[in-house]
Design an enzyme around this catalytic site. Structure first.
Site, PDB file in Angstrom:
ATOM      1  N   CYS A 134     -62.619  37.873 -31.413  1.00  0.00           N
ATOM      2  CA  CYS A 134     -63.225  36.538 -31.483  1.00  0.00           C
ATOM      3  C   CYS A 134     -63.441  36.078 -32.938  1.00  0.00           C
ATOM      4  O   CYS A 134     -63.848  34.944 -33.167  1.00  0.00           O
ATOM      5  CB  CYS A 134     -64.541  36.506 -30.718  1.00  0.00           C
ATOM      6  SG  CYS A 134     -65.787  37.622 -31.386  1.00  0.00           S
ATOM      7  N   CYS A 153     -66.647  43.498 -31.023  1.00  0.00           N
ATOM      8  CA  CYS A 153     -68.051  43.208 -30.766  1.00  0.00           C
ATOM      9  C   CYS A 153     -68.368  43.443 -29.289  1.00  0.00           C
ATOM     10  O   CYS A 153     -67.487  43.395 -28.439  1.00  0.00           O
ATOM     11  CB  CYS A 153     -68.406  41.780 -31.177  1.00  0.00           C
ATOM     12  SG  CYS A 153     -67.750  40.521 -30.097  1.00  0.00           S
ATOM     13  N   CYS A 156     -67.139  40.878 -26.691  1.00  0.00           N
ATOM     14  CA  CYS A 156     -65.725  40.947 -26.349  1.00  0.00           C
ATOM     15  C   CYS A 156     -65.446  42.159 -25.459  1.00  0.00           C
ATOM     16  O   CYS A 156     -64.629  42.091 -24.544  1.00  0.00           O
ATOM     17  CB  CYS A 156     -64.860  41.005 -27.610  1.00  0.00           C
ATOM     18  SG  CYS A 156     -64.772  39.411 -28.430  1.00  0.00           S
ATOM     19  N   CYS A 220     -58.733  55.333   6.301  1.00  0.00           N
ATOM     20  CA  CYS A 220     -58.533  54.791   7.640  1.00  0.00           C
ATOM     21  C   CYS A 220     -57.897  53.411   7.490  1.00  0.00           C
ATOM     22  O   CYS A 220     -58.384  52.590   6.722  1.00  0.00           O
ATOM     23  CB  CYS A 220     -59.870  54.673   8.365  1.00  0.00           C
ATOM     24  SG  CYS A 220     -59.755  53.743   9.888  1.00  0.00           S
ATOM     25  N   CYS A 297      -8.328  32.111   2.310  1.00  0.00           N
ATOM     26  CA  CYS A 297      -9.463  31.691   1.482  1.00  0.00           C
ATOM     27  C   CYS A 297     -10.696  32.554   1.693  1.00  0.00           C
ATOM     28  O   CYS A 297     -11.741  32.328   1.068  1.00  0.00           O
ATOM     29  CB  CYS A 297      -9.814  30.235   1.734  1.00  0.00           C
ATOM     30  SG  CYS A 297     -10.594  29.947   3.333  1.00  0.00           S
ATOM     31  N   CYS A 307      -7.737  30.109  21.903  1.00  0.00           N
ATOM     32  CA  CYS A 307      -6.649  31.063  21.835  1.00  0.00           C
ATOM     33  C   CYS A 307      -6.610  31.727  20.468  1.00  0.00           C
ATOM     34  O   CYS A 307      -7.475  31.516  19.625  1.00  0.00           O
ATOM     35  CB  CYS A 307      -5.326  30.359  22.106  1.00  0.00           C
ATOM     36  SG  CYS A 307      -4.894  29.219  20.787  1.00  0.00           S
ATOM     37  N   CYS A 323      -3.708  39.663  14.586  1.00  0.00           N
ATOM     38  CA  CYS A 323      -3.056  40.436  13.533  1.00  0.00           C
ATOM     39  C   CYS A 323      -3.256  39.828  12.148  1.00  0.00           C
ATOM     40  O   CYS A 323      -2.849  40.408  11.149  1.00  0.00           O
ATOM     41  CB  CYS A 323      -1.573  40.601  13.825  1.00  0.00           C
ATOM     42  SG  CYS A 323      -0.659  39.051  13.724  1.00  0.00           S
TER      43      CYS A 323
END
Lengths: 503, 110
Positions: A134, A153, A156, A220, A297, A307, A323
């Site tokens: 301080c 001090c 502090c 507990c 991608c 299908c 496949c």
């Protein structure tokens, strides 16, 4: 609840423990162990904690902590404050601490932040009379320093300690000197001088630390419960299925992992299972199992109908779902349009396919067990709720029949408690089964047989006990309760005996 | 704050808000970057918060705003690439400058 109140009256003491004994063990007076309450409901026997496990209020462990501090203070010839810091860093084990201390005392003192405290030298008097925090002038009598010599001090110091205790909570015991480059550890000596109001709090955190790092004790887990379960010795702590029952808040828990009693599944399996259910790794498995990547991608595609001719939404690539080859190669040579019987084992995509199949199988397996685990978990919650209302039902039942005594309607409560127990055990049988080694086929069959029986009769009991009161058949309920109890003990015994195969 | 020479932030200008709470220097000041003038950095969230242990558990009352400024400049200068913190998405909507209690610091070396 079977845990009897008279257990509280029993004394335990540490006095018969010799100094220099392995301090990780705590000797409880063997005569202090309560015999099982003969009036306890038979169904609760199994949840009854193993002999020797004690439930103590937190402050009863204080003498044990102080005894260890005293030992170390004497052996190593250091102050109690330093002993506390050192023990804390070594799981409160005297042996562990002494071993490293005698190997290299200077290193360990520096590491733990008690070097200056144990080797007091006159610290260099700071020429500066202003507090480094301080910048106010420090008069004689208003400044304080830890043995490291960094003076601040008292105001502090007060703020520093209070802030540490309030903000850091239990970890405030690890706070160090306010000086940025200093590692000297804060102790109760400074707390006592700087903020005596908070000393007790600091000491509570110290005790908490002691309980947590002690291998024989567990808090507990009951909400707001300040009690501690203590195992009589290390071997008791290692046994699976060590159930403690807190008489303060009526919580039953596993002494080893702190979870709800989870027989027949082990602590490790339970931890794995909980982890598995918590993180959504299974979602990833589902994606693997039910989707494929576009070969061009790599975006994920789920085929839920239609299908085998797939057109990627993103890159418009046409390919075959089976496949993963370009669709333009399909036709008569692949078994006709919209069909594909091509299977090329040399293709790199097959690895993906087998991975996907594996993931799907694994997911199905998990879901099979999880669904049943979850169903019993829900049923357990329901049965617990029902248990709360049982007393009312008992009163009504007693009133409805003439000359009925309270003991004549108690079967209802017993049945309901049994039900809660069975649901919990059944719940964990699925965790156990999930981690059961698939090669132990004989054991698995035997286990599943037991499981099936227990399940069947539990459902039976559940139905009987939920019947309207005027249709209640006492003999039937009592008999079924007994049968179910038998099956529950059977399955736990079966697992106990077959444990070696599982591990 | 100006990005140091020979670093990936060279010449860039950043603005920080530093607020000193009443308990300063017992508790650290609250320090965060202001929107529009903040660096893209592994330890800087897009709400301005800086993941720096000095601003939380490693704060000591003998430190100052200067030591924090030096630390911030140092984490900026040691960065090899401009990227966001891994958990930015979870944190980015929080109000910046709160006391860093219970924070897990990505890298205690900085």
């Amino acid at each position: 609840m079977s845990s009897s109140a008279e257990e509280d009256e029993y004394e335990y003491d540490y006095s018969d423990e010799e100094v220099g004994d392995d301090d990780s063990g705590m000797d409880w007076n063997p005569s202090a162990i309560a015999s099982e309450n003969p009036n306890a409901a038979p169904t609760m026997m199994y949840v009854h904690q193993k002999k020797g496990i004690r439930i103590l209020p937190a402050n009863e462990l204080l003498p044990e902590m102080k005894r260890r501090l005293k030992d170390v203070t004497e052996i190593l010839d250091i102050s109690p404050a330093a002993a506390a810091v050192l023990l804390r860093a070594h799981n409160w084990s005297k042996e562990q601490l002494c071993e490293v201390f005698y190997a290299d005392s200077e290193k360990i003192l520096k590491k733990c932040g008690v070097n200056h405290r144990c080797n007091p030298k006159l610290p260099p008097k700071s020429s500066d009379d202003n507090c480094p925090i301080c910048y106010d002038e420090m008069k004689v009598g208003t400044k304080m320093a830890m043995p490291c010599g960094h003076e601040f001090c008292l105001d502090c110091w007060h703020d520093f300690c209070v802030n540490a205790i309030k903000q850091e909570g239990p970890s405030c015991v690890y706070s160090t000197c306010p000086d940025a480059s200093c590692t000297e550890c804060l102790t109760e000596v400074e707390v006592e001088t700087a903020c005596p109001d908070y000393l007790q709090k600091f000491q509570t955190f110290q005790l908490r630390n002691f309980v947590q790092s002690n291998t024989l004790t567990r808090w507990c887990p009951g909400i707001g419960c300040e009690r501690i379960a203590c195992a009589p010795n290390a071997s008791a702590m290692e046994q699976e299925g060590n159930v403690a029952h807190c008489d303060g808040c009526c919580t039953s828990f596993c002494l080893i992992c702190g979870e709800e009693p989870h027989a027949p599944s082990g602590c490790k399996d339970l931890a794995l299972w909980n982890e598995k259910c918590r993180n959504e790794s299974e979602t990833a498995n589902w994606i693997l199992a039910n989707t494929k990547s576009c070969p061009k991608c790599a975006s994920r595609i789920e085929k839920n109908q239609g299908c085998n001719h797939i057109t990627c939404q993103r890159c418009k690539h046409d390919f075959c779902w089976i496949c993963l080859q370009e669709w333009s190669t399909h036709g008569a040579n692949t078994g006709g349009y919209y069909k594909c019987n091509k299977y090329d084992s040399g293709n790199s995509d097959t690895a993906d396919q087998s991975d996907a199949a594996k993931a799907k199988r694994e997911l199905d397996r998990y879901l099979h067990y999880y669904k049943r685990f979850h169903a019993h978990s829900e049923a357990q919650t329901f049965a617990k709720k029902q248990l709360n209302e049982t007393e009312n039902r008992m009163v009504r039942l007693q009133e409805s029949s003439e000359n009925a005594k309270w003991s004549d309607v108690e079967f209802l409560k017993t049945a309901n408690e049994q039900l809660v127990e069975c649901r919990r055990v059944l719940k964990y049988t699925y965790v156990y089964a999930y981690y059961l080694n698939s090669s132990a086929k004989m054991q698995k069959e035997r286990f599943e047989n037991h499981q099936e029986m227990l399940e069947k009769f539990t459902e039976n009991l559940s139905e009987l006990s939920e019947k309207p009161l005027d249709q209640m058949d006492r003999t039937e309920v009592v008999n079924t309760t007994r049968v179910v109890d038998r099956f529950m003990k059977n399955i736990l015994q079966c697992v106990d005996e077959g444990m070696d195969i599982h591990l | 704050m100006v990005g140091a020479k020979n670093t990936i932030y060279e010449g860039e200008v950043f603005k920080l808000r530093i607020m000193f709470p009443p308990q300063y220097p017992t508790v650290p000041p609250s320090v965060y970057f202001l929107k529009g003038n903040m660096p893209t950095h592994e330890h800087v969230y897009t709400n301005g918060d800086i993941c720096l242990s000095l601003l939380g558990k490693d704060w000591r009352p003998t430190m100052s705003a200067q030591s924090i400024a030096v630390s911030i400049l140092s984490i900026l200068s040691s960065a090899g690439s401009k990227s966001l913190p891994m958990d930015n998405a979870q944190h980015a909507t929080n109000k910046p400058g709160k006391y860093q209690k219970d924070w897990v610091y990505h890298d205690d070396r900085c």
